[in-house]
Design a protein around this motif. Structure first.
Motif, PDB file in Angstrom:
ATOM      1  N   LEU A   1      36.017  37.250  28.597  1.00 16.20           N
ATOM      2  CA  LEU A   1      35.218  38.424  28.965  1.00 16.20           C
ATOM      3  C   LEU A   1      35.297  38.552  30.482  1.00 16.20           C
ATOM      4  O   LEU A   1      34.797  37.689  31.202  1.00 16.20           O
ATOM      5  CB  LEU A   1      33.765  38.245  28.525  1.00 16.20           C
ATOM      6  N   ILE A   2      35.931  39.600  30.949  1.00 14.53           N
ATOM      7  CA  ILE A   2      36.214  39.771  32.380  1.00 14.53           C
ATOM      8  C   ILE A   2      35.276  40.812  32.965  1.00 14.53           C
ATOM      9  O   ILE A   2      35.213  41.947  32.475  1.00 14.53           O
ATOM     10  CB  ILE A   2      37.673  40.239  32.604  1.00 14.53           C
ATOM     11  N   ASP A   3      34.564  40.446  34.027  1.00 13.87           N
ATOM     12  CA  ASP A   3      33.717  41.435  34.693  1.00 13.87           C
ATOM     13  C   ASP A   3      34.591  42.453  35.420  1.00 13.87           C
ATOM     14  O   ASP A   3      35.529  42.085  36.129  1.00 13.87           O
ATOM     15  CB  ASP A   3      32.792  40.751  35.699  1.00 13.87           C
ATOM     16  N   GLY A   4      34.290  43.737  35.240  1.00 12.72           N
ATOM     17  CA  GLY A   4      35.053  44.786  35.919  1.00 12.72           C
ATOM     18  C   GLY A   4      36.004  45.488  34.967  1.00 12.72           C
ATOM     19  O   GLY A   4      35.889  45.372  33.746  1.00 12.72           O
ATOM     20  N   ASN A   5      36.952  46.209  35.548  1.00 14.64           N
ATOM     21  CA  ASN A   5      37.863  46.994  34.697  1.00 14.64           C
ATOM     22  C   ASN A   5      39.342  46.652  34.923  1.00 14.64           C
ATOM     23  O   ASN A   5      40.218  47.367  34.448  1.00 14.64           O
ATOM     24  CB  ASN A   5      37.637  48.497  34.919  1.00 14.64           C
ATOM     25  N   ARG A   6      39.613  45.549  35.652  1.00  8.78           N
ATOM     26  CA  ARG A   6      41.009  45.198  35.932  1.00  8.78           C
ATOM     27  C   ARG A   6      41.255  43.722  35.664  1.00  8.78           C
ATOM     28  O   ARG A   6      40.479  42.866  36.083  1.00  8.78           O
ATOM     29  CB  ARG A   6      41.357  45.488  37.408  1.00  8.78           C
ATOM     30  N   PHE A   7      42.331  43.443  34.965  1.00  6.86           N
ATOM     31  CA  PHE A   7      42.771  42.065  34.730  1.00  6.86           C
ATOM     32  C   PHE A   7      44.221  42.138  34.316  1.00  6.86           C
ATOM     33  O   PHE A   7      44.689  43.167  33.840  1.00  6.86           O
ATOM     34  CB  PHE A   7      41.918  41.403  33.636  1.00  6.86           C
ATOM     35  N   LYS A   8      44.938  41.046  34.509  1.00  5.10           N
ATOM     36  CA  LYS A   8      46.328  40.987  34.060  1.00  5.10           C
ATOM     37  C   LYS A   8      46.399  40.011  32.893  1.00  5.10           C
ATOM     38  O   LYS A   8      45.792  38.939  32.947  1.00  5.10           O
ATOM     39  CB  LYS A   8      47.233  40.522  35.201  1.00  5.10           C
ATOM     40  N   PRO A   9      47.136  40.390  31.841  1.00 11.99           N
ATOM     41  CA  PRO A   9      47.219  39.504  30.672  1.00 11.99           C
ATOM     42  C   PRO A   9      47.641  38.094  31.068  1.00 11.99           C
ATOM     43  O   PRO A   9      48.479  37.899  31.941  1.00 11.99           O
ATOM     44  CB  PRO A   9      48.297  40.174  29.802  1.00 11.99           C
ATOM     45  N   LEU A  10      47.029  37.129  30.393  1.00 12.63           N
ATOM     46  CA  LEU A  10      47.321  35.718  30.614  1.00 12.63           C
ATOM     47  C   LEU A  10      47.893  35.189  29.305  1.00 12.63           C
ATOM     48  O   LEU A  10      47.259  35.321  28.253  1.00 12.63           O
ATOM     49  CB  LEU A  10      46.030  34.991  30.990  1.00 12.63           C
ATOM     50  N   ASP A  11      49.086  34.635  29.364  1.00 17.01           N
ATOM     51  CA  ASP A  11      49.772  34.181  28.150  1.00 17.01           C
ATOM     52  C   ASP A  11      48.883  33.282  27.307  1.00 17.01           C
ATOM     53  O   ASP A  11      48.315  32.315  27.806  1.00 17.01           O
ATOM     54  CB  ASP A  11      51.053  33.406  28.507  1.00 17.01           C
ATOM     55  N   GLY A  12      48.771  33.619  26.033  1.00 12.37           N
ATOM     56  CA  GLY A  12      48.011  32.790  25.103  1.00 12.37           C
ATOM     57  C   GLY A  12      46.531  33.101  25.060  1.00 12.37           C
ATOM     58  O   GLY A  12      45.778  32.414  24.360  1.00 12.37           O
ATOM     59  N   TYR A  13      46.092  34.123  25.795  1.00 16.12           N
ATOM     60  CA  TYR A  13      44.661  34.467  25.842  1.00 16.12           C
ATOM     61  C   TYR A  13      44.466  35.945  25.540  1.00 16.12           C
ATOM     62  O   TYR A  13      45.236  36.794  25.998  1.00 16.12           O
ATOM     63  CB  TYR A  13      44.070  34.168  27.214  1.00 16.12           C
ATOM     64  N   ILE A  14      43.395  36.241  24.801  1.00 13.95           N
ATOM     65  CA  ILE A  14      42.968  37.626  24.577  1.00 13.95           C
ATOM     66  C   ILE A  14      41.848  37.906  25.573  1.00 13.95           C
ATOM     67  O   ILE A  14      40.969  37.061  25.778  1.00 13.95           O
ATOM     68  CB  ILE A  14      42.438  37.808  23.145  1.00 13.95           C
ATOM     69  N   HIS A  15      41.913  39.074  26.217  1.00 12.68           N
ATOM     70  CA  HIS A  15      40.851  39.392  27.177  1.00 12.68           C
ATOM     71  C   HIS A  15      40.291  40.788  26.943  1.00 12.68           C
ATOM     72  O   HIS A  15      40.976  41.655  26.401  1.00 12.68           O
ATOM     73  CB  HIS A  15      41.348  39.255  28.623  1.00 12.68           C
ATOM     74  N   VAL A  16      39.039  40.966  27.350  1.00 10.08           N
ATOM     75  CA  VAL A  16      38.374  42.263  27.330  1.00 10.08           C
ATOM     76  C   VAL A  16      37.731  42.448  28.692  1.00 10.08           C
ATOM     77  O   VAL A  16      37.063  41.536  29.200  1.00 10.08           O
ATOM     78  CB  VAL A  16      37.280  42.318  26.233  1.00 10.08           C
ATOM     79  N   THR A  17      37.947  43.604  29.325  1.00  8.72           N
ATOM     80  CA  THR A  17      37.273  43.890  30.598  1.00  8.72           C
ATOM     81  C   THR A  17      35.963  44.623  30.299  1.00  8.72           C
ATOM     82  O   THR A  17      35.904  45.464  29.400  1.00  8.72           O
ATOM     83  CB  THR A  17      38.143  44.733  31.542  1.00  8.72           C
ATOM     84  N   VAL A  18      34.925  44.285  31.055  1.00  9.73           N
ATOM     85  CA  VAL A  18      33.593  44.851  30.814  1.00  9.73           C
ATOM     86  C   VAL A  18      32.999  45.287  32.151  1.00  9.73           C
ATOM     87  O   VAL A  18      32.676  44.446  32.994  1.00  9.73           O
ATOM     88  CB  VAL A  18      32.649  43.816  30.157  1.00  9.73           C
ATOM     89  N   VAL A  19      32.890  46.592  32.368  1.00 12.40           N
ATOM     90  CA  VAL A  19      32.253  47.096  33.589  1.00 12.40           C
ATOM     91  C   VAL A  19      30.771  46.706  33.544  1.00 12.40           C
ATOM     92  O   VAL A  19      30.106  46.861  32.511  1.00 12.40           O
ATOM     93  CB  VAL A  19      32.429  48.626  33.709  1.00 12.40           C
ATOM     94  N   HIS A  20      30.277  46.164  34.663  1.00 12.26           N
ATOM     95  CA  HIS A  20      28.909  45.623  34.742  1.00 12.26           C
ATOM     96  C   HIS A  20      28.694  44.510  33.712  1.00 12.26           C
ATOM     97  O   HIS A  20      27.587  44.332  33.202  1.00 12.26           O
ATOM     98  CB  HIS A  20      27.839  46.712  34.564  1.00 12.26           C
TER      99      HIS A  20
END
Length: 196
Positions: free
Chosen positions: A101-120
């Motif tokens: 769970l990534i704070d904000g709206n920007r991230f780069k995919p990381l091999d082997g991981y699923i991510h979701v960006t969350v503003v605030h």
């Protein structure tokens, strides 16, 4: 976000300062973790953050903090440095999460991981709020330490942010090895009058 998933909250502290690293943290909390003081670290008092830091570190399933230094920030820019710091923190976790769970709206995919960006996200998810507390407290501690090397810049108060005191110290004493050379506040840009 989803029952049964091991989630790691990720956040950073120190994107805006003129000096010091950006710190990033990743935290996996137990599903039943809660604390009345836990909130977005920017909305918490310093005292509350300092109370919570050892509680988070002792109770988390796993946590990690990473710093990206000014020379790397200058080389890859502050957005990429923030993302890089979060990725490094995730890779240092002792337990691999199912979801980031990534704070904000920007991230780069990381091999082997699923991510979701969350503003605030730091005001929405406890794990992101916990990561924001660790990133902020670790960074503040670092800035107080280097303030002893360069006391004239007031880093123990301004944490490297562009306060009038910090701007004036740069004018008078110049930059230190801890300053980000790619950050140019308006107050330090040469004006037409400076060249006359």
């Amino acid at each position: 976000m989803q029952e049964g998933l091991l989630e790691a909250g990720c956040d950073e502290a120190g994107r805006g300062p003129l000096a010091g690293p950006v710190f990033a943290a990743a935290v996996i909390l137990p599903p039943d973790f809660s604390h009345p003081l836990l909130d977005d670290s920017k909305r918490m008092t310093e005292r509350a953050r300092n109370v919570l830091r050892p509680i988070i570190e002792q109770n988390a399933v796993a946590w990690a903090v990473e710093a990206v230094l000014p020379d790397e920030i200058d080389r890859i820019n502050i957005l990429n440095a923030s993302i890089t710091g979060m990725q490094r923190a995730v890779l240092r976790l002792a337990v691999k999460p199912d979801l980031l769970l990534i704070d904000g709206n920007r991230f780069k995919p990381l091999d082997g991981y699923i991510h979701v960006t969350v503003v605030h996200g730091d005001a929405t998810y406890a794990s992101i709020a916990a990561a924001s507390v660790l990133a902020k407290t670790w960074r503040d501690e670092y800035m107080r330490r280097i303030a002893q090397e360069y006391p004239q810049y007031g880093w123990e108060h301004n944490m490297g942010y562009p306060t009038p005191e910090h701007i004036e110290a740069i004018r008078e004493y110049g930059y230190t090895p801890y300053h980000r050379r790619s950050f140019h506040p308006k107050e330090l840009e040469p004006t037409l009058f400076d060249t006359i």
